[in-house]
Design a protein around this motif. Structure first.
Motif, mmCIF file in Angstrom:
data_model
loop_
_atom_site.group_PDB
_atom_site.id
_atom_site.type_symbol
_atom_site.label_atom_id
_atom_site.label_comp_id
_atom_site.label_asym_id
_atom_site.label_seq_id
_atom_site.Cartn_x
_atom_site.Cartn_y
_atom_site.Cartn_z
ATOM 1 N N GLN A 268 0.835 -1.210 0.000
ATOM 2 C CA GLN A 268 0.000 0.000 0.000
ATOM 3 C C GLN A 268 0.865 1.254 0.000
ATOM 4 O O GLN A 268 0.594 2.218 -0.731
ATOM 5 C CB GLN A 268 -0.918 -0.009 1.221
ATOM 6 C CG GLN A 268 -1.803 1.210 1.361
ATOM 7 C CD GLN A 268 -2.635 1.164 2.635
ATOM 8 O OE1 GLN A 268 -2.787 0.116 3.257
ATOM 9 N NE2 GLN A 268 -3.152 2.300 3.038
ATOM 10 N N ARG A 269 1.910 1.252 0.804
ATOM 11 C CA ARG A 269 2.795 2.429 0.865
ATOM 12 C C ARG A 269 3.548 2.615 -0.449
ATOM 13 O O ARG A 269 3.763 3.742 -0.898
ATOM 14 C CB ARG A 269 3.776 2.273 2.020
ATOM 15 C CG ARG A 269 3.137 2.432 3.376
ATOM 16 C CD ARG A 269 4.162 2.286 4.473
ATOM 17 N NE ARG A 269 3.585 2.505 5.781
ATOM 18 C CZ ARG A 269 4.248 2.372 6.921
ATOM 19 N NH1 ARG A 269 5.519 1.987 6.893
ATOM 20 N NH2 ARG A 269 3.667 2.608 8.075
ATOM 21 N N ALA A 272 1.378 4.317 -2.928
ATOM 22 C CA ALA A 272 0.900 5.680 -2.592
ATOM 23 C C ALA A 272 1.747 6.745 -3.285
ATOM 24 O O ALA A 272 2.921 6.565 -3.548
ATOM 25 C CB ALA A 272 0.940 5.866 -1.086
#
Length: 272
Positions: A268-269, A272
């Motif tokens: 997820q990071r 981003a």
């Protein structure tokens, strides 16, 4: 021994459940009265390697230092006041912090020297030693919880006993995937196990068992981050765990996330 911050004149609920966020600005005064919680907060503001907080009976922040603000990705203390850890930190990690707080408040029992790997939104994960204490009013009733999480520092290499334990530490870090026997490592260094553990805490601030845990989970974290096709069971085996369920329990206990949740957070990071 009960932890009090006198005069602590708490004779009513700290704040009503529906209190607006602005009212939380004075919650520290309500919680601890004229005793200088703000002074304590200002002292901890000078320690960038220590997170400090105090929370009310509902485990909502009423005091905290700048380190916690930075590590939570917020811009001001006001953004944290009146919120629980579950409202501040993502998913299972925040829920686990909140469960810890509630357990201390309900049981009245402190948490001492709990080794944790903190996974923050805007910085690399870091190892900490956490302590949480229940706060009591003059009648002995629990009215909140306070705690600190201190970053593990570098070993004291100038300590005269450092050479005695350095080789053991190196073996723990190098051979973490093997079934190591601490008694044998201590004997090889010419020490009893009790003496080795005392020296480890003096030099490294953690025990040999905690260092072995740290080495295994750091290796597991690297594999979770860099080897997306490697299964959790395979990672557990490579890091010295014969049972991948035991690995998952220990990883979650230490990071508040399961290995799969940690891997998902990394992905997820990156997106981003």
């Amino acid at each position: 021994m009960q932890t009090r911050l006198a005069p602590f004149p708490l004779l009513r609920p700290l704040l009503p459940a529906a209190a607006p966020l602005g009212a939380q600005a004075d919650a520290a005064q309500t919680l601890l009265g004229p005793c200088d919680l703000k002074l304590v907060e200002q002292l901890f503001d000078q320690l960038p390697d220590v997170v400090f907080f105090a929370k009310d009976l509902q485990a909502r922040y009423v005091a905290l230092n700048h380190s916690l603000v930075r590590r939570s990705g917020q811009r001001s203390k006001q953004a944290l006041l009146g919120r629980t850890a579950a409202q501040l930190f993502p998913g299972a990690m925040g829920e686990n912090f909140l469960a810890q707080d509630r357990n201390v408040i309900k049981s009245g029992k402190p948490i001492h020297r709990y080794l944790e790997l903190h996974v923050y939104a805007n910085r690399e994960p870091g190892w900490c030693l956490t302590q949480k204490l229940p706060l009591h009013d003059p009648q002995g009733a629990v009215v909140g919880v306070a705690g600190i999480s201190r970053d593990l520092g570098l070993p004291d290499r100038n300590n005269p006993v450092y050479p005695q334990v350095a080789e053991v530490a190196e073996q723990l870090r190098r051979n973490f995937s093997e079934p190591l026997q601490l008694t044998e490592l201590a004997r090889g260094a010419g020490l009893s196990l009790d003496r080795l553990e005392r020296l480890f805490q003096r030099i490294f601030e953690i025990t040999p068992r905690e260092m072995l845990l740290q080495a295994r989970l750091d290796a597991a974290r690297a594999l979770l981050e860099n080897e997306p096709r490697l299964s959790v069971a395979a990672i557990a085996a490579q890091c010295g765990y014969s049972d991948h369920s035991a690995f998952t329990r220990q990883f979650r206990s230490t990071t508040s996330l399961t290995p799969s949740q940690y891997r998902a957070l990394v992905v997820q990071r990156a997106a981003a």
